[in-house]
Design a protein around this motif. Sequence first.
Motif, PDB file in Angstrom:
ATOM      1  N   ASP A 178       2.438  11.486 -10.054  1.00  8.81           N
ATOM      2  CA  ASP A 178       1.335  12.446 -10.069  1.00  8.81           C
ATOM      3  C   ASP A 178       0.087  11.834 -10.705  1.00  8.81           C
ATOM      4  OD1 ASP A 178       0.141  14.871  -9.437  1.00  8.81           O
ATOM      5  OD2 ASP A 178       0.650  15.766 -11.381  1.00  8.81           O
ATOM      6  N   ARG A 179      -0.229  10.610 -10.270  1.00  4.82           N
ATOM      7  CA  ARG A 179      -1.392   9.881 -10.771  1.00  4.82           C
ATOM      8  C   ARG A 179      -2.200   9.352  -9.595  1.00  4.82           C
ATOM      9  NH1 ARG A 179      -0.093  12.197 -14.524  1.00  4.82           N
ATOM     10  NH2 ARG A 179       0.557  11.488 -16.552  1.00  4.82           N
ATOM     11  N   ASP A 180      -3.523   9.370  -9.733  1.00  5.76           N
ATOM     12  CA  ASP A 180      -4.420   8.776  -8.745  1.00  5.76           C
ATOM     13  C   ASP A 180      -4.696   7.353  -9.200  1.00  5.76           C
ATOM     14  OD1 ASP A 180      -6.376   8.035  -6.962  1.00  5.76           O
ATOM     15  OD2 ASP A 180      -7.899   9.395  -7.766  1.00  5.76           O
ATOM     16  N   LEU A 181      -4.030   6.382  -8.586  1.00 13.44           N
ATOM     17  CA  LEU A 181      -4.153   5.002  -9.025  1.00 13.44           C
ATOM     18  C   LEU A 181      -5.516   4.395  -8.705  1.00 13.44           C
ATOM     19  CD1 LEU A 181      -0.569   3.669  -8.273  1.00 13.44           C
ATOM     20  CD2 LEU A 181      -1.494   4.597 -10.397  1.00 13.44           C
ATOM     21  N   ALA A 182      -6.380   5.132  -8.038  1.00 14.87           N
ATOM     22  CA  ALA A 182      -7.757   4.688  -7.841  1.00 14.87           C
ATOM     23  C   ALA A 182      -8.580   4.960  -9.097  1.00 14.87           C
ATOM     24  CB  ALA A 182      -8.379   5.392  -6.643  1.00 14.87           C
ATOM     25  N   SER A 183      -8.052   5.794  -9.987  1.00 17.00           N
ATOM     26  CA  SER A 183      -8.713   6.120 -11.247  1.00 17.00           C
ATOM     27  C   SER A 183      -8.381   5.055 -12.289  1.00 17.00           C
ATOM     28  CB  SER A 183      -8.226   7.485 -11.738  1.00 17.00           C
ATOM     29  OG  SER A 183      -8.471   7.639 -13.117  1.00 17.00           O
TER      30      SER A 183
ATOM     31  N   THR B  86       0.832  -1.196   0.000  1.00 18.05           N
ATOM     32  CA  THR B  86       0.000   0.000   0.000  1.00 18.05           C
ATOM     33  C   THR B  86       0.867   1.247   0.000  1.00 18.05           C
ATOM     34  OG1 THR B  86      -1.758  -1.158   1.169  1.00 18.05           O
ATOM     35  CG2 THR B  86      -1.811   1.240   1.255  1.00 18.05           C
ATOM     36  N   TYR B  87       1.914   1.255   0.823  1.00 16.35           N
ATOM     37  CA  TYR B  87       2.829   2.398   0.873  1.00 16.35           C
ATOM     38  C   TYR B  87       3.488   2.617  -0.488  1.00 16.35           C
ATOM     39  CZ  TYR B  87       7.061   5.055   1.572  1.00 16.35           C
ATOM     40  OH  TYR B  87       8.055   5.977   1.436  1.00 16.35           O
ATOM     41  N   ARG B  88       3.970   1.541  -1.090  1.00 15.26           N
ATOM     42  CA  ARG B  88       4.672   1.660  -2.372  1.00 15.26           C
ATOM     43  C   ARG B  88       3.751   2.157  -3.478  1.00 15.26           C
ATOM     44  NH1 ARG B  88       8.043  -3.883  -1.547  1.00 15.26           N
ATOM     45  NH2 ARG B  88       9.565  -2.989  -0.116  1.00 15.26           N
ATOM     46  N   LEU B  89       2.520   1.665  -3.495  1.00 14.50           N
ATOM     47  CA  LEU B  89       1.574   2.134  -4.510  1.00 14.50           C
ATOM     48  C   LEU B  89       1.226   3.605  -4.307  1.00 14.50           C
ATOM     49  CD1 LEU B  89      -0.774  -0.947  -4.808  1.00 14.50           C
ATOM     50  CD2 LEU B  89       0.742  -0.040  -6.579  1.00 14.50           C
TER      51      LEU B  89
ATOM     52  N   LEU C 194      -4.685   4.280 -13.997  1.00 11.45           N
ATOM     53  CA  LEU C 194      -4.121   2.945 -13.848  1.00 11.45           C
ATOM     54  C   LEU C 194      -3.828   2.335 -15.220  1.00 11.45           C
ATOM     55  CD1 LEU C 194      -3.306   0.939 -11.690  1.00 11.45           C
ATOM     56  CD2 LEU C 194      -5.602  -0.013 -11.793  1.00 11.45           C
ATOM     57  N   ALA C 195      -4.725   2.514 -16.175  1.00  9.64           N
ATOM     58  CA  ALA C 195      -4.511   2.016 -17.531  1.00  9.64           C
ATOM     59  C   ALA C 195      -3.315   2.718 -18.180  1.00  9.64           C
ATOM     60  CB  ALA C 195      -5.760   2.221 -18.374  1.00  9.64           C
ATOM     61  N   GLU C 196      -3.190   4.010 -17.942  1.00  2.65           N
ATOM     62  CA  GLU C 196      -2.070   4.773 -18.492  1.00  2.65           C
ATOM     63  C   GLU C 196      -0.736   4.245 -17.960  1.00  2.65           C
ATOM     64  OE1 GLU C 196      -0.489   9.409 -18.603  1.00  2.65           O
ATOM     65  OE2 GLU C 196      -2.367   8.932 -17.581  1.00  2.65           O
ATOM     66  N   VAL C 197      -0.669   3.997 -16.669  1.00  4.97           N
ATOM     67  CA  VAL C 197       0.554   3.462 -16.060  1.00  4.97           C
ATOM     68  C   VAL C 197       0.848   2.071 -16.606  1.00  4.97           C
ATOM     69  CG1 VAL C 197       1.567   2.668 -13.882  1.00  4.97           C
ATOM     70  CG2 VAL C 197       0.407   4.876 -13.983  1.00  4.97           C
ATOM     71  N   TRP C 198      -0.181   1.233 -16.710  1.00  3.91           N
ATOM     72  CA  TRP C 198       0.002  -0.119 -17.226  1.00  3.91           C
ATOM     73  C   TRP C 198       0.534  -0.082 -18.659  1.00  3.91           C
ATOM     74  CZ3 TRP C 198      -2.108  -2.979 -21.251  1.00  3.91           C
ATOM     75  CH2 TRP C 198      -1.820  -4.339 -21.225  1.00  3.91           C
ATOM     76  N   LEU C 199      -0.049   0.778 -19.504  1.00  6.62           N
ATOM     77  CA  LEU C 199       0.412   0.892 -20.887  1.00  6.62           C
ATOM     78  C   LEU C 199       1.855   1.375 -20.960  1.00  6.62           C
ATOM     79  CD1 LEU C 199      -2.759   2.326 -22.651  1.00  6.62           C
ATOM     80  CD2 LEU C 199      -1.669   0.111 -23.082  1.00  6.62           C
ATOM     81  N   ALA C 200       2.217   2.309 -20.113  1.00  8.11           N
ATOM     82  CA  ALA C 200       3.593   2.808 -20.098  1.00  8.11           C
ATOM     83  C   ALA C 200       4.577   1.707 -19.703  1.00  8.11           C
ATOM     84  CB  ALA C 200       3.713   3.993 -19.137  1.00  8.11           C
ATOM     85  N   ILE C 201       4.205   0.887 -18.731  1.00  4.69           N
ATOM     86  CA  ILE C 201       5.064  -0.222 -18.310  1.00  4.69           C
ATOM     87  C   ILE C 201       5.185  -1.246 -19.436  1.00  4.69           C
ATOM     88  CG2 ILE C 201       5.240  -2.186 -16.719  1.00  4.69           C
ATOM     89  CD1 ILE C 201       3.973  -0.296 -14.581  1.00  4.69           C
ATOM     90  N   GLN C 202       4.069  -1.550 -20.111  1.00  5.54           N
ATOM     91  CA  GLN C 202       4.101  -2.490 -21.226  1.00  5.54           C
ATOM     92  C   GLN C 202       4.976  -1.962 -22.366  1.00  5.54           C
ATOM     93  OE1 GLN C 202       2.743  -5.641 -21.146  1.00  5.54           O
ATOM     94  NE2 GLN C 202       2.419  -5.041 -19.033  1.00  5.54           N
ATOM     95  N   ALA C 203       4.861  -0.684 -22.684  1.00  3.71           N
ATOM     96  CA  ALA C 203       5.663  -0.078 -23.751  1.00  3.71           C
ATOM     97  C   ALA C 203       7.146  -0.105 -23.400  1.00  3.71           C
ATOM     98  CB  ALA C 203       5.211   1.367 -24.003  1.00  3.71           C
ATOM     99  N   ALA C 204       7.472   0.204 -22.140  1.00  2.00           N
ATOM    100  CA  ALA C 204       8.875   0.161 -21.715  1.00  2.00           C
ATOM    101  C   ALA C 204       9.437  -1.256 -21.853  1.00  2.00           C
ATOM    102  CB  ALA C 204       8.993   0.648 -20.277  1.00  2.00           C
TER     103      ALA C 204
ATOM    104  N   PHE D 266       4.315   5.614  -5.382  1.00  2.00           N
ATOM    105  CA  PHE D 266       4.411   5.667  -6.832  1.00  2.00           C
ATOM    106  C   PHE D 266       3.398   6.654  -7.402  1.00  2.00           C
ATOM    107  CE2 PHE D 266       3.010   4.488 -11.050  1.00  2.00           C
ATOM    108  CZ  PHE D 266       4.211   4.474 -11.738  1.00  2.00           C
ATOM    109  N   GLY D 267       2.163   6.588  -6.919  1.00  3.97           N
ATOM    110  CA  GLY D 267       1.133   7.505  -7.385  1.00  3.97           C
ATOM    111  C   GLY D 267       1.514   8.955  -7.153  1.00  3.97           C
TER     112      GLY D 267
END
Length: 60
Positions: free
Chosen positions: A34-39, A23-26, A43-53, A29-30
Amino acid sequence: MTLKMPRGSSSSSSTPPMISAMTYRLRRFGALADRDLASTGALAEVWLAIQAAGALGLTD
């Protein structure tokens, strides 16, 4: 995000250390990203960025 304890677990108010650390790490990271990972969108944006990397070979 709400996590439920498995059946048969103690109902004490203390959170298991593993969940506290995750929970602390998430949250950290958020804040750094500068992202609200409850959104769902964020969350999709972060996932796509990780997949692209990963596809570009930028991850270990």
